[in-house]
Design an enzyme around this catalytic site. Structure first.
Site, short mmCIF file in Angstrom:
data_model
loop_
_atom_site.label_atom_id
_atom_site.label_comp_id
_atom_site.label_asym_id
_atom_site.label_seq_id
_atom_site.Cartn_x
_atom_site.Cartn_y
_atom_site.Cartn_z
N ASN A 9 0.86 -1.18 0.00
CA ASN A 9 0.00 0.00 0.00
C ASN A 9 0.90 1.23 0.00
OD1 ASN A 9 -1.84 2.02 0.49
ND2 ASN A 9 -2.36 1.36 2.57
N LYS A 11 0.10 4.26 -0.31
CA LYS A 11 -0.54 5.45 0.28
C LYS A 11 -0.30 6.67 -0.62
CE LYS A 11 -0.27 3.27 4.77
NZ LYS A 11 -0.09 3.39 6.22
N HIS A 96 -9.62 1.54 5.13
CA HIS A 96 -8.36 1.70 5.88
C HIS A 96 -8.59 2.67 7.03
CE1 HIS A 96 -4.22 2.66 6.83
NE2 HIS A 96 -3.85 1.60 6.11
N GLU A 98 -6.86 4.99 8.09
CA GLU A 98 -6.54 6.38 7.73
C GLU A 98 -7.71 7.05 7.01
OE1 GLU A 98 -2.84 5.65 5.69
OE2 GLU A 98 -1.84 5.19 7.59
N GLU A 144 -5.57 -4.51 10.98
CA GLU A 144 -4.51 -3.51 11.16
C GLU A 144 -4.78 -2.67 12.40
OE1 GLU A 144 -2.52 -2.58 7.13
OE2 GLU A 144 -4.18 -1.21 7.42
N GLY A 150 2.63 2.29 10.86
CA GLY A 150 3.66 3.32 10.66
C GLY A 150 4.46 3.68 11.90
N SER A 182 3.47 -2.08 10.48
CA SER A 182 4.91 -2.19 10.72
C SER A 182 5.49 -3.55 10.33
CB SER A 182 5.24 -1.85 12.18
OG SER A 182 4.84 -0.52 12.46
P1 PGA Z 1 2.87 0.34 7.73
O1 PGA Z 1 1.40 0.60 7.16
O2 PGA Z 1 3.35 -0.96 7.12
O3 PGA Z 1 3.66 1.52 7.27
O4 PGA Z 1 2.75 0.24 9.21
C1 PGA Z 1 0.48 -0.43 7.02
C2 PGA Z 1 -0.82 0.09 6.47
O5 PGA Z 1 -1.31 1.11 6.96
O6 PGA Z 1 -1.40 -0.46 5.53
#
Ligand code: PGA
Length: 219
Positions: A9, A11, A96, A98, A144, A150, A182
């Site tokens: 992903n 983003k 997601h 976010e 998640e 992140g 992560s």
């Molecule tokens: P990350 O993000 O691997 O940077 O923790 C995962 C995600 O939000 O899909």
């Protein structure tokens, strides 16, 4: 050996040129594995170029998008329809955290899943725990936990496996539960070896061609 899904992903990262550069480097590191299904999800503007590159170079990689409109078509400025996205992508990440933090509701996710199904885009629905409702017909879910995204602090494989098991027992139609948060080449195998985890959703570590191909190799 079980089948696994690895999703990158990206983003809100990478221009079209960056995406092109990633792919030419990734091609030299990546060895396809029949049991690992790889999906890269760029920003909308790069989706066309990425899918073209993959076709031309016969890469064993699918292209996904990171969102889609909850409306089928019409006067919705700035939205991208499932019907238009389907020309380039096979999968779509929905719900997601976010996006949920910007106001996307369970109802929105349900509308998007319905349109994705209508236009044959396979949804990957993200949930932060086993209590989030998952619309009918969804086959791929990504667990998640927000505090793992992140931050460099992943969930423990044992807890992630417990949540994955709970998600599957509440939603018997689900075929794959991925873990996200992560994930790195160093920790990926500790998740994918767990009984109920069927792959990973990778954010930060999918941006670099070496680390993303190492994750695919190590999982
Ligand atoms: P990350 O993000 O691997 O940077 O923790 C995962 C995600 O939000 O899909």
């Amino acid at each position: 050996m079980k089948n696994l899904i690895v999703v990158g992903n990206w983003k809100e990262n990478k221009t079209v040129e960056d995406a092109q550069k990633f792919l030419s480097e990734f091609t030299s590191f990546y060895t396809a594995r029949p049991e690992v299904y790889v999906i890269i999800c760029p920003q909308f503007l790069s989706v066309d170029r990425v899918s073209e590159y993959i076709k031309m170079n016969r890469l064993e990689v699918r292209v996904g998008i990171q969102n889609v409109s909850k409306f089928e078509e019409g006067a919705h400025t700035g939205e991208v329809s499932a019907r238009a996205a389907k020309e380039f992508a096979s999968h779509v990440i929905l719900g997601h955290s976010e996006r949920r933090s910007m106001g996307e509701s369970d109802g929105d996710v349900r509308m998007k899943v319905e349109l994705a199904a209508k236009y044959e885009l396979e949804p990957i629905v993200c949930v932060v725990n086993e209590d989030v409702p998952i619309p009918q017909g969804v086959k791929i879910v990504a667990y998640e936990p927000v505090e793992a995204i992140g931050t460099g602090n992943p969930d423990t494989p044992q807890n992630a496996d417990k949540v994955a098991e709970a998600i599957k027992s509440k939603n018997p139609d689900i075929a794959y539960v991925l873990y996200g948060g992560s994930v790195t080449a160093e920790n990926v195998a500790s998740f994918t070896k767990m009984e109920h985890i069927d792959g990973v959703l990778v954010g930060g570590a999918s941006l670099d061609p070496t680390s993303f191909s190492s994750i695919i190799k190590a999982c």
